[in-house]
Scaffold this motif. Structure first.
Motif, PDB file in Angstrom:
ATOM      1  N   GLU A  74      -7.156   2.306   4.278  1.00 16.02           N
ATOM      2  CA  GLU A  74      -8.296   1.393   4.342  1.00 16.02           C
ATOM      3  C   GLU A  74      -9.369   2.010   3.464  1.00 16.02           C
ATOM      4  O   GLU A  74      -9.824   3.130   3.721  1.00 16.02           O
ATOM      5  CB  GLU A  74      -8.806   1.222   5.772  1.00 16.02           C
ATOM      6  CG  GLU A  74      -7.882   0.429   6.669  1.00 16.02           C
ATOM      7  CD  GLU A  74      -7.774  -1.036   6.261  1.00 16.02           C
ATOM      8  OE1 GLU A  74      -8.731  -1.557   5.657  1.00 16.02           O
ATOM      9  OE2 GLU A  74      -6.733  -1.646   6.547  1.00 16.02           O
ATOM     10  N   ARG A  79      -7.467  -3.038   2.070  1.00 21.20           N
ATOM     11  CA  ARG A  79      -6.209  -2.332   2.277  1.00 21.20           C
ATOM     12  C   ARG A  79      -5.682  -1.911   0.904  1.00 21.20           C
ATOM     13  O   ARG A  79      -5.326  -2.745   0.081  1.00 21.20           O
ATOM     14  CB  ARG A  79      -5.212  -3.243   2.992  1.00 21.20           C
ATOM     15  CG  ARG A  79      -3.886  -2.594   3.371  1.00 21.20           C
ATOM     16  CD  ARG A  79      -4.035  -1.552   4.460  1.00 21.20           C
ATOM     17  NE  ARG A  79      -4.586  -2.071   5.701  1.00 21.20           N
ATOM     18  CZ  ARG A  79      -3.855  -2.495   6.743  1.00 21.20           C
ATOM     19  NH1 ARG A  79      -2.547  -2.454   6.670  1.00 21.20           N
ATOM     20  NH2 ARG A  79      -4.445  -2.935   7.828  1.00 21.20           N
ATOM     21  N   GLU A 104       1.792  -5.485   5.501  1.00 26.32           N
ATOM     22  CA  GLU A 104       0.423  -5.062   5.163  1.00 26.32           C
ATOM     23  C   GLU A 104      -0.477  -6.267   4.975  1.00 26.32           C
ATOM     24  O   GLU A 104      -1.610  -6.301   5.472  1.00 26.32           O
ATOM     25  CB  GLU A 104       0.437  -4.228   3.882  1.00 26.32           C
ATOM     26  CG  GLU A 104       1.169  -2.908   3.981  1.00 26.32           C
ATOM     27  CD  GLU A 104       0.318  -1.797   4.561  1.00 26.32           C
ATOM     28  OE1 GLU A 104      -0.747  -2.087   5.121  1.00 26.32           O
ATOM     29  OE2 GLU A 104       0.747  -0.636   4.440  1.00 26.32           O
ATOM     30  N   ALA A 108      -3.776  -6.845   7.334  1.00 24.01           N
ATOM     31  CA  ALA A 108      -5.074  -6.522   6.742  1.00 24.01           C
ATOM     32  C   ALA A 108      -6.153  -7.494   7.211  1.00 24.01           C
ATOM     33  O   ALA A 108      -5.976  -8.713   7.151  1.00 24.01           O
ATOM     34  CB  ALA A 108      -4.972  -6.531   5.220  1.00 24.01           C
ATOM     35  N   ALA A 112      -6.171  -7.111   0.363  1.00 25.06           N
ATOM     36  CA  ALA A 112      -5.157  -6.068   0.221  1.00 25.06           C
ATOM     37  C   ALA A 112      -4.751  -5.973  -1.238  1.00 25.06           C
ATOM     38  O   ALA A 112      -4.530  -6.995  -1.898  1.00 25.06           O
ATOM     39  CB  ALA A 112      -3.939  -6.370   1.092  1.00 25.06           C
TER      40      ALA A 112
END
Length: 298
Positions: A74, A79, A104, A108, A112
């Protein structure tokens, strides 16, 4: 192969359970440095210079012929995902990577981003599957080799002067950076510095006290700004109305001299590959490409 989750200051490992040795960490950091040295440093340090980004997921791939590393942070509300391999990406690894990136993106809370070596065709193809029709952003790592002289500064024109930074200038500096660097922002984003004004005001004061901030003023207004982070020239910006006045050359020369006076690592910076003018500016002053990183939004 191990999947690692970091929770606070500790780590929980899926089998097989074993700690990552320091030489292994350096090995994987070197692999991620094939993206660029900044990505390798993020992995090796497990956090950004301000200690705010934490490694939250890490995975290693080893098929006996090649190996790779994947990790996720992070970072500033985004992300930030990295992947790099020392050889061709095998089909099984590609499938696992695709599943990890899908997870992911779903997890997120904000944007991302996936970063990988720009010349890795397999990872590029994987990234395009998440953003079809969108060309990845490519960033050049530019390094000034030790054998090259520092860029020659030009004398500041009348009315311009290097000045000390003070917190009272934070609003003006934010406005300068948001206007000068708007071309690097994501679509629809009009400002990234002003919304974080208080955070920047504090960090810039500390950087100034360390000798890592350079400011040029004209009629008591900031018109040129450079921020250093170790050997990295993190930011250089000149107000649009004051460009072609030699301010960029003066900021660059002063930055290089400060970095070389502080240590042995060569000065380096990052530049969008699409910014032909900036690339030409740095290359004309001795900087050479050390790496190419590609970024895809998930």
């Amino acid at each position: 192969m191990a999947l690692i989750y970091a929770i606070g200051g500790s780590a929980v490992y899926d089998p097989p359970t074993r700690p990552i040795k320091s030489d292994e960490a350096a090995r994987y950091a070197a692999l991620l440095r094939t993206i660029d040295r900044g990505e390798g440093a993020l992995y090796l340090n497990r956090h950004d210079p301000n200690g705010e980004a934490r490694l939250i997921r890490e995975r290693y791939f080893d098929d006996g012929a090649s190996y790779g590393v994947y990790c996720s942070f992070e970072l500033d509300g985004c992300r930030h995902i990295q992947a790099a391999f020392d050889g061709p990406v095998q089909d099984e690894a590609a499938r696992e990577l695709s599943a990890l990136l899908t997870a992911e993106r779903a997890e997120a809370a904000g944007p991302a981003e996936f970063w990988y070596p720009a010349d890795d065709r397999a990872l590029a193809a994987l990234a395009r599957g998440f953003a079809p029709g969108e060309e990845p952003l490519v960033v050049r790592e530019l390094i000034l080799p030790p054998e090259r002289d520092s860029p020659s500064p030009t004398a500041l024109a009348r009315g311009y002067e290097f000045s000390a930074y003070a917190p009272a200038l934070a609003d003006s500096v934010c406005a300068l950076l948001d206007a000068a660097l708007a071309h690097t922002f994501a679509p629809g984003v009009g400002a990234i510095f002003a919304p974080e004004r208080d955070v920047h005001a504090e960090s810039w004061l500390k950087a100034s006290q360390r000798g890592e901030l350079l400011l040029i003023e004209h009629d008591d207004e900031p018109v040129g700004f450079a921020l250093l982070s170790g050997a990295e020239i993190d930011l250089i910006a000149v107000a649009k109305a004051h460009r072609r006045s030699g301010l960029g050359s003066s900021l660059l020369a002063a930055s290089v001299n400060a970095i070389r006076a502080a240590g042995d690592e060569p000065p380096y910076l990052f530049c969008l590959e699409s910014n032909a003018f900036a690339l030409g500016f740095y290359e004309a002053r001795g900087f050479r490409t050390g790496g190419r990183a590609a970024r895809a939004r998930l």
